[in-house]
Design a protein around this motif. Sequence first.
Motif, PDB file in Angstrom:
ATOM      1  N   LYS A   1       5.260 -26.690  -2.527  1.00 41.62           N
ATOM      2  CA  LYS A   1       5.057 -27.747  -1.537  1.00 41.62           C
ATOM      3  C   LYS A   1       6.287 -28.630  -1.446  1.00 41.62           C
ATOM      4  CE  LYS A   1       2.027 -31.639  -0.391  1.00 41.62           C
ATOM      5  NZ  LYS A   1       0.864 -32.466  -0.828  1.00 41.62           N
ATOM      6  N   GLU A   2       6.869 -28.991  -2.587  1.00 46.25           N
ATOM      7  CA  GLU A   2       8.057 -29.847  -2.600  1.00 46.25           C
ATOM      8  C   GLU A   2       9.257 -29.134  -1.979  1.00 46.25           C
ATOM      9  OE1 GLU A   2       6.837 -32.397  -6.602  1.00 46.25           O
ATOM     10  OE2 GLU A   2       8.262 -30.747  -6.737  1.00 46.25           O
ATOM     11  N   MET A   3       9.391 -27.839  -2.243  1.00 40.98           N
ATOM     12  CA  MET A   3      10.470 -27.059  -1.630  1.00 40.98           C
ATOM     13  C   MET A   3      10.365 -27.117  -0.105  1.00 40.98           C
ATOM     14  SD  MET A   3      10.232 -23.612  -3.947  1.00 40.98           S
ATOM     15  CE  MET A   3      11.575 -22.702  -3.217  1.00 40.98           C
ATOM     16  N   THR A   4       9.165 -26.834   0.375  1.00 40.78           N
ATOM     17  CA  THR A   4       8.934 -26.792   1.817  1.00 40.78           C
ATOM     18  C   THR A   4       9.191 -28.149   2.457  1.00 40.78           C
ATOM     19  OG1 THR A   4       7.237 -25.089   1.458  1.00 40.78           O
ATOM     20  CG2 THR A   4       7.264 -26.174   3.605  1.00 40.78           C
ATOM     21  N   GLU A   5       8.665 -29.205   1.844  1.00 39.05           N
ATOM     22  CA  GLU A   5       8.833 -30.550   2.399  1.00 39.05           C
ATOM     23  C   GLU A   5      10.310 -30.943   2.443  1.00 39.05           C
ATOM     24  OE1 GLU A   5       6.354 -32.985  -0.035  1.00 39.05           O
ATOM     25  OE2 GLU A   5       4.522 -32.537   1.112  1.00 39.05           O
ATOM     26  N   THR A   6      11.052 -30.620   1.404  1.00 38.40           N
ATOM     27  CA  THR A   6      12.485 -30.958   1.361  1.00 38.40           C
ATOM     28  C   THR A   6      13.237 -30.256   2.482  1.00 38.40           C
ATOM     29  OG1 THR A   6      12.482 -31.330  -1.025  1.00 38.40           O
ATOM     30  CG2 THR A   6      14.604 -30.810  -0.004  1.00 38.40           C
ATOM     31  N   LEU A   7      13.006 -28.977   2.644  1.00 37.81           N
ATOM     32  CA  LEU A   7      13.710 -28.205   3.671  1.00 37.81           C
ATOM     33  C   LEU A   7      13.320 -28.660   5.080  1.00 37.81           C
ATOM     34  CD1 LEU A   7      13.559 -24.615   2.127  1.00 37.81           C
ATOM     35  CD2 LEU A   7      15.533 -26.142   2.242  1.00 37.81           C
ATOM     36  N   CYS A   8      12.052 -28.973   5.263  1.00 42.33           N
ATOM     37  CA  CYS A   8      11.593 -29.435   6.588  1.00 42.33           C
ATOM     38  C   CYS A   8      12.218 -30.785   6.936  1.00 42.33           C
ATOM     39  CB  CYS A   8      10.072 -29.528   6.610  1.00 42.33           C
ATOM     40  SG  CYS A   8       9.219 -27.933   6.590  1.00 42.33           S
ATOM     41  N   GLN A   9      12.220 -31.694   5.976  1.00 43.13           N
ATOM     42  CA  GLN A   9      12.743 -33.035   6.216  1.00 43.13           C
ATOM     43  C   GLN A   9      14.258 -33.048   6.377  1.00 43.13           C
ATOM     44  OE1 GLN A   9      11.212 -35.314   2.914  1.00 43.13           O
ATOM     45  NE2 GLN A   9       9.082 -35.066   3.564  1.00 43.13           N
ATOM     46  N   GLU A  10      14.961 -32.272   5.553  1.00 44.91           N
ATOM     47  CA  GLU A  10      16.425 -32.283   5.552  1.00 44.91           C
ATOM     48  C   GLU A  10      17.035 -31.464   6.687  1.00 44.91           C
ATOM     49  OE1 GLU A  10      18.672 -33.748   3.534  1.00 44.91           O
ATOM     50  OE2 GLU A  10      17.323 -34.692   2.088  1.00 44.91           O
ATOM     51  N   TYR A  11      16.376 -30.352   7.046  1.00 45.99           N
ATOM     52  CA  TYR A  11      17.018 -29.417   7.973  1.00 45.99           C
ATOM     53  C   TYR A  11      16.157 -29.008   9.169  1.00 45.99           C
ATOM     54  CZ  TYR A  11      19.603 -29.049   3.622  1.00 45.99           C
ATOM     55  OH  TYR A  11      20.296 -29.354   2.481  1.00 45.99           O
ATOM     56  N   GLY A  12      14.940 -29.546   9.249  1.00 48.17           N
ATOM     57  CA  GLY A  12      14.056 -29.117  10.326  1.00 48.17           C
ATOM     58  C   GLY A  12      13.602 -27.681  10.145  1.00 48.17           C
ATOM     59  N   TYR A  13      13.517 -27.271   8.889  1.00 49.97           N
ATOM     60  CA  TYR A  13      13.128 -25.905   8.534  1.00 49.97           C
ATOM     61  C   TYR A  13      11.727 -25.604   9.061  1.00 49.97           C
ATOM     62  CZ  TYR A  13      12.502 -21.906   5.299  1.00 49.97           C
ATOM     63  OH  TYR A  13      12.278 -20.669   4.737  1.00 49.97           O
ATOM     64  N   ILE A  14      11.541 -24.396   9.568  1.00 49.62           N
ATOM     65  CA  ILE A  14      10.248 -23.980  10.115  1.00 49.62           C
ATOM     66  C   ILE A  14       9.589 -22.998   9.155  1.00 49.62           C
ATOM     67  CG2 ILE A  14       9.070 -22.929  12.080  1.00 49.62           C
ATOM     68  CD1 ILE A  14      11.639 -23.582  13.720  1.00 49.62           C
ATOM     69  N   PRO A  15       8.483 -23.373   8.486  1.00 50.20           N
ATOM     70  CA  PRO A  15       7.802 -22.474   7.540  1.00 50.20           C
ATOM     71  C   PRO A  15       7.253 -21.236   8.257  1.00 50.20           C
ATOM     72  CG  PRO A  15       7.127 -24.752   7.210  1.00 50.20           C
ATOM     73  CD  PRO A  15       7.882 -24.710   8.511  1.00 50.20           C
ATOM     74  N   TYR A  16       7.106 -20.146   7.491  1.00 47.23           N
ATOM     75  CA  TYR A  16       6.681 -18.878   8.080  1.00 47.23           C
ATOM     76  C   TYR A  16       5.191 -18.584   7.929  1.00 47.23           C
ATOM     77  CZ  TYR A  16      11.719 -18.293   7.742  1.00 47.23           C
ATOM     78  OH  TYR A  16      13.072 -18.471   7.834  1.00 47.23           O
TER      79      TYR A  16
END
Length: 385
Positions: free
Chosen positions: A255-270
Amino acid sequence: MIKSKYNRPYKICKCCVMDTSDEDIIFDSNGVCMRCNEYKERILPEWNHGKGHEKELDILIKQVKESGKGKKYDCILGLSGGLDSSYMLHLAVKEWGLRPYVFHIDAGWNLPVAEENIRRLTDKLEVELHIEKMDWEEMRELQLAWFRTGLESLDVPQDHAFIALIDKLSRKLGIKYILNGYNIATEAVADPASWGRGGGPTGDGTYLKDVIKKHCKKPIKHYEFTTGFKHKFWIPYVLGVKTLKPLNLVPFTKKEMTETLCQEYGYIPYGQKHFEDLITKFLEGYWVPTRFGHDIRRVWLSTLVITEQMTRDEALKILDQPPLSEEESRELFCEVAKRLEITEEELWSYHELPECVEKFKSQEKLYDFGIKIYEKLGIEKRIRR
């Protein structure tokens, strides 16, 4: 509909969600599987959820930086666009100040969302992305060859290409450290060995060449091969190239990995691990469950359960629903057939093949022996049974 085929009465672990779809699973007197017990006895005490490894991590980072003095890069990092490799890149550049040679293999199966995630990360981190584009005609023929075998492990062609490229780059660039995104937090449990019977190790060039000889209808001239000896012995112990898995030295959750990537880079989970790739999404979300009765989610979810990131009840609730809807499965089926340039009828004929009994040459026994040694030395951190 997902198949169910078991050679003994159905049983599921009382601790995680692994079950008798793994023909080799063993339960103790309390109904707990051997993976849960191995995790508690061999993995958890040393890992400790990534806590208490600050000094070890600091030493590794200093070694990597020291090795790269006067060079453009100090390490190699393969970026698939998946959660683990993306988080690895984030930490390597932003938190640790490393200068990785970042490469990506385009085997012809990238989904647009994965390419967008890769672009967002590399752009914001200002790292140069090196893309190795595979010969599509060869990759298409290789993929068809694996479908023709009737085996379960069908993503071998691009997985082997990744390993072979790592080996090639380590020699070509003269870089002494490779950052591997493997981590206990999301990958402690490996796919059961019983799910891959009949094939060979992904990094085994002997196995690949035998399948190619028996099932490829066109010559394979440009594909890069490696061997277990080269990958596991020559490169690390003779050339001195070390593969590091620093994510195991850092406390985090999925969860922390996903939240960090989403917040920092606008990462889109799969939505599911490995769903950044069309062929892997098709195989793990539809093909393997319906043809073999194996649900890869049991592996990923069991990892999250035993590492205390999810309750067993939450995992069971997820498993109550299929990985993909019927509409998604149908769309993927059509798209894969189209990409492979075959009819849907031909693709379906592979789905209905009898279970593979063909024997292929491989170095599997040597690999198994090596893994056992690695486990005793504390190098192998994954539960492989």
